[in-house]
Enzyme design. Structure first.
Site, PDB file in Angstrom:
ATOM      1  N   ALA A  14       0.807  -1.230   0.000  1.00 20.40           N
ATOM      2  CA  ALA A  14       0.000   0.000   0.000  1.00 20.40           C
ATOM      3  C   ALA A  14       0.832   1.268   0.000  1.00 20.40           C
ATOM      4  O   ALA A  14       0.309   2.361  -0.165  1.00 20.40           O
ATOM      5  CB  ALA A  14      -0.938   0.008   1.198  1.00 20.40           C
ATOM      6  N   GLY A  15       2.142   1.130   0.197  1.00 26.34           N
ATOM      7  CA  GLY A  15       2.970   2.325   0.370  1.00 26.34           C
ATOM      8  C   GLY A  15       3.152   3.092  -0.932  1.00 26.34           C
ATOM      9  O   GLY A  15       3.015   2.557  -2.031  1.00 26.34           O
ATOM     10  N   ARG A  19      10.490   7.641  -2.568  1.00 22.93           N
ATOM     11  CA  ARG A  19      11.836   7.721  -3.132  1.00 22.93           C
ATOM     12  C   ARG A  19      11.918   7.200  -4.562  1.00 22.93           C
ATOM     13  O   ARG A  19      12.903   7.395  -5.251  1.00 22.93           O
ATOM     14  CB  ARG A  19      12.806   6.919  -2.237  1.00 22.93           C
ATOM     15  CG  ARG A  19      13.076   7.573  -0.889  1.00 22.93           C
ATOM     16  CD  ARG A  19      13.720   6.604   0.098  1.00 22.93           C
ATOM     17  NE  ARG A  19      12.763   5.645   0.676  1.00 22.93           N
ATOM     18  CZ  ARG A  19      13.099   4.644   1.481  1.00 22.93           C
ATOM     19  NH1 ARG A  19      14.369   4.435   1.784  1.00 22.93           N
ATOM     20  NH2 ARG A  19      12.171   3.829   1.965  1.00 22.93           N
ATOM     21  N   ASN A 171      16.893  -5.985   8.980  1.00 27.51           N
ATOM     22  CA  ASN A 171      15.573  -6.599   8.854  1.00 27.51           C
ATOM     23  C   ASN A 171      15.182  -6.617   7.381  1.00 27.51           C
ATOM     24  O   ASN A 171      15.072  -5.577   6.738  1.00 27.51           O
ATOM     25  CB  ASN A 171      14.569  -5.769   9.671  1.00 27.51           C
ATOM     26  CG  ASN A 171      13.139  -6.191   9.392  1.00 27.51           C
ATOM     27  OD1 ASN A 171      12.861  -7.371   9.194  1.00 27.51           O
ATOM     28  ND2 ASN A 171      12.226  -5.218   9.379  1.00 27.51           N
ATOM     29  N   ARG A 334       2.064  -8.206 -36.525  1.00 29.31           N
ATOM     30  CA  ARG A 334       1.335  -7.815 -35.304  1.00 29.31           C
ATOM     31  C   ARG A 334      -0.102  -8.299 -35.290  1.00 29.31           C
ATOM     32  O   ARG A 334      -0.604  -8.857 -36.278  1.00 29.31           O
ATOM     33  CB  ARG A 334       1.363  -6.292 -35.166  1.00 29.31           C
ATOM     34  CG  ARG A 334       0.717  -5.582 -36.336  1.00 29.31           C
ATOM     35  CD  ARG A 334       0.899  -4.075 -36.256  1.00 29.31           C
ATOM     36  NE  ARG A 334       0.416  -3.397 -37.444  1.00 29.31           N
ATOM     37  CZ  ARG A 334      -0.804  -2.851 -37.552  1.00 29.31           C
ATOM     38  NH1 ARG A 334      -1.661  -2.908 -36.566  1.00 29.31           N
ATOM     39  NH2 ARG A 334      -1.165  -2.253 -38.680  1.00 29.31           N
ATOM     40  N   LYS A 352      -0.687  -7.781 -40.509  1.00 28.02           N
ATOM     41  CA  LYS A 352      -1.544  -7.549 -39.353  1.00 28.02           C
ATOM     42  C   LYS A 352      -2.790  -8.406 -39.478  1.00 28.02           C
ATOM     43  O   LYS A 352      -3.388  -8.466 -40.552  1.00 28.02           O
ATOM     44  CB  LYS A 352      -1.908  -6.059 -39.333  1.00 28.02           C
ATOM     45  CG  LYS A 352      -2.914  -5.676 -38.313  1.00 28.02           C
ATOM     46  CD  LYS A 352      -3.896  -4.673 -38.891  1.00 28.02           C
ATOM     47  CE  LYS A 352      -5.283  -5.130 -38.580  1.00 28.02           C
ATOM     48  NZ  LYS A 352      -6.321  -4.193 -38.997  1.00 28.02           N
ATOM     49  N   TYR A 367       2.249  -4.711 -47.531  1.00 31.20           N
ATOM     50  CA  TYR A 367       1.376  -4.600 -46.362  1.00 31.20           C
ATOM     51  C   TYR A 367       0.209  -5.568 -46.537  1.00 31.20           C
ATOM     52  O   TYR A 367      -0.568  -5.455 -47.500  1.00 31.20           O
ATOM     53  CB  TYR A 367       0.842  -3.163 -46.188  1.00 31.20           C
ATOM     54  CG  TYR A 367      -0.211  -3.130 -45.105  1.00 31.20           C
ATOM     55  CD1 TYR A 367       0.127  -3.419 -43.785  1.00 31.20           C
ATOM     56  CD2 TYR A 367      -1.555  -2.877 -45.402  1.00 31.20           C
ATOM     57  CE1 TYR A 367      -0.837  -3.449 -42.787  1.00 31.20           C
ATOM     58  CE2 TYR A 367      -2.518  -2.905 -44.408  1.00 31.20           C
ATOM     59  CZ  TYR A 367      -2.153  -3.194 -43.105  1.00 31.20           C
ATOM     60  OH  TYR A 367      -3.104  -3.233 -42.123  1.00 31.20           O
ATOM     61  N   ASN A 387      -7.177  -2.392 -46.862  1.00 28.68           N
ATOM     62  CA  ASN A 387      -8.185  -2.994 -45.990  1.00 28.68           C
ATOM     63  C   ASN A 387      -9.095  -1.972 -45.353  1.00 28.68           C
ATOM     64  O   ASN A 387     -10.130  -2.313 -44.822  1.00 28.68           O
ATOM     65  CB  ASN A 387      -7.491  -3.829 -44.896  1.00 28.68           C
ATOM     66  CG  ASN A 387      -6.544  -3.002 -44.061  1.00 28.68           C
ATOM     67  OD1 ASN A 387      -5.930  -2.058 -44.554  1.00 28.68           O
ATOM     68  ND2 ASN A 387      -6.435  -3.356 -42.800  1.00 28.68           N
ATOM     69  N   ALA A 424       1.086  -7.776 -62.629  1.00 26.80           N
ATOM     70  CA  ALA A 424       1.783  -6.725 -61.872  1.00 26.80           C
ATOM     71  C   ALA A 424       1.108  -5.382 -62.086  1.00 26.80           C
ATOM     72  O   ALA A 424       0.572  -5.101 -63.154  1.00 26.80           O
ATOM     73  CB  ALA A 424       3.240  -6.655 -62.314  1.00 26.80           C
TER      74      ALA A 424
END
Ligand code: UD1
Ligand code: CA
Length: 458
Positions: A14-15, A19, A171, A334, A352, A367, A387, A424
């Site tokens: 919880a702290g 720092r 500690n 991706r 993708k 692509y 797309n 082409a």
């Protein structure tokens, strides 16, 4: 020894961690992209402790959301106001009262492993209170362990005398309590210290004063680092990287330069893989045997089956590549890209949300988005699936054994049947039937002598 199944764990998380200088709560600070809290929970679970709660407070919404998503069996307990580590435990009274033995663990100790936890439980025997200590050359801001005759206590650095500050035994921040002892002690905690906080550490001297068996258990400091500053976080990132890499090298993974290979804690290798300098695996990657990952590759949440080759500078995110796929150099794959066995995504290719069929090749400058391509198809250089029509994402279907010439635009939605050829430079706006040839480009016009005539006019 305390049977692990009867031991519960309470993580103090919880702290604020002033720092660490971050809007994120300290326990959410990442090491290799996973929050510190992740590692503490793994260590507990690896030690066989599954009944776990975490005290959350500062930035608690973020922690709670992360727990719900990633560690839903860990119970969040709120400490609305952070009045110290002792107060954090008080806030968990309702959760604790149904437990018998509890391990209380600071949430900022990501290097902790099951072996320290097991050692504490082993050495604790049936002590009412046990806690972990270690020796540090530079004890810094840690609480010092003061042993005198039959008693022991912990003094916080901020409250310590010069003589106490010279003590090296500190500690660690991991305690084991009989819960009934803990409840009695919590009732006695006071805030009479320099920080006006309830300190959990005051339970140590309290226990001794009550004739309760209190056992300090001293262990090697190797895995007991706490994190309080950005510098310590950086140091532990490297220590964690080395630990994870060492584990995989011992399992047969090979690398040329351990200083530049980063493997996330949730990545798994299945046998030998070759890792060139400067490669990274993030999130949850799963890497098959015989894979070769060349320099500059950054893989995230990616599955590579056996024998996949990343030829360098391959960036992936949520990708599955079946056996013997080749990728790169210089490609970006991706969002659910699926590469079937033996397929190839080559130079300057982005793919993708698409499925590429077996042995199909997308070798250069293309692509491919929201597409499905059958097997043994060749996609010519500079092919683009158009797309997005400005409103919707549309799909392109290309069959098996097709030949797509260079510089082709597929204006989706569109379907190209198997065994067909696309000339082409075509802009394909209509479906192409199986076995057909589609030519969709302006006809070439040739005017004899035109250039020479123009030059002579200058
Ligand atoms: C604490 C110990 C110190 C020990 C050190 C080890 C106390 C008083 N001191 O100091 O003896 O050497 O850990 O790292 O316990 N937390 C809460 N609620 C709060 C305050 C803290 O949940 O109100 C949590 C923090 O999120 C953190 C843990 O408790 O995970 C320890 O707190 P921190 O402020 O880091 O304590 P230290 O000053 O490091
Ligand atoms: Ca600390």
């Amino acid at each position: 020894m305390t049977p692990l199944t009867h031991c519960s764990a309470l993580i103090l998380a919880a702290g604020k961690g002033t720092r660490i200088k971050s809007p994120l709560p300290k326990v959410m600070q990442p090491l290799l992209e996973e929050p510190m809290l992740y590692y503490v929970i793994q260590a507990l679970k690896n030690a066989g402790i599954s009944d776990i709660a975490a005290v959350i407070g500062h930035g608690g919404d973020v922690v709670q959301e992360w727990l719900a998503k990633n560690e839903s069996d860990v119970v969040p307990v709120w400490q609305k106001e952070q009045l110290g580590t002792g107060h954090a435990v008080m806030c968990a009274r309702d959760w604790l009262k149904e437990r018998k033995k509890v391990l209380v663990v600071n949430g900022d100790m990501p290097m902790l492993t099951e072996s320290e936890i097991k050692a504490l439980l082993d050495h604790a025997g049936d002590a009412g209170i046990a806690f972990m200590t270690c020796d540090l050359d530079d004890a810094g801001s840690y609480g010092r362990v003061i042993r005198s005759n039959a008693s022991v206590s912990i003094v916080e650095a901020k409250d310590a005398t010069a003589e106490q500050l010279a003590i090296h035994e500190i500690n660690v921040g991991i305690y084991l309590f009989d819960v009934d002892v803990l409840f009695r002690g919590l009732a006695e905690l006071r805030q009479d210290n320099s920080q006006n906080e309830y300190y959990i550490v005051d339970l140590i001297s309290w226990g001794c004063s009550q004739g309760i068996t209190v056992k300090p258990v001293k262990l090697s400091a190797d895995n007991l680092d706490g994190v309080n500053s950005p510098m310590e976080l950086e140091r532990l990132s490297i220590k964690m990287r080395d630990r994870i890499l060492t584990r995989w090298l011992n399992a047969g993974v090979k690398c040329f330069d351990r200083n530049s290979v980063w493997i996330s804690p949730r990545t798994t290798f299945h046998g030998e893989a070759w890792l060139y300098p400067n490669v990274q695996f993030w999130g949850s990657c799963d890497i098959g045997e015989g894979c070769v990952i060349n320099s500059g590759s950054v893989l995230r949440d990616t599955v590579l089956k056996d024998g996949v080759q990343c030829l360098g500078y391959v960036v992936t995110d949520h990708v599955t590549a079946e056996k013997d796929v080749k990728m790169g150099p210089f490609c970006f794959l991706r969002d659910g890209t699926y590469l079937s066995e033996g397929s190839f995504a080559g130079k300057f290719v982005e793919i993708k949300n698409s499925k590429i069929g077996q042995r199909t090749k997308v070798p250069h400058l293309s692509y491919i988005g929201d597409a499905e391509i059958g097997e043994d198809t060749n996609i010519g250089a500079a092919t683009v699936t158009c797309n997005y029509d400005g409103v919707h994402k549309n799909r392109t279907h290309i069959g098996a054994r097709c030949f797509v010439g260079s510089d082709t635009m597929f204006v989706a939605p569109v379907t190209v049947g198997s065994d067909s050829t696309v000339a082409a430079g075509s802009v394909i706006t209509k479906n192409v039937p199986e076995g057909a040839l589609a030519v969709a480009r302006g006809r070439q016009v040739v005017k004899d002598g035109w250039s020479l005539r123009r030059k002579s006019q200058k």
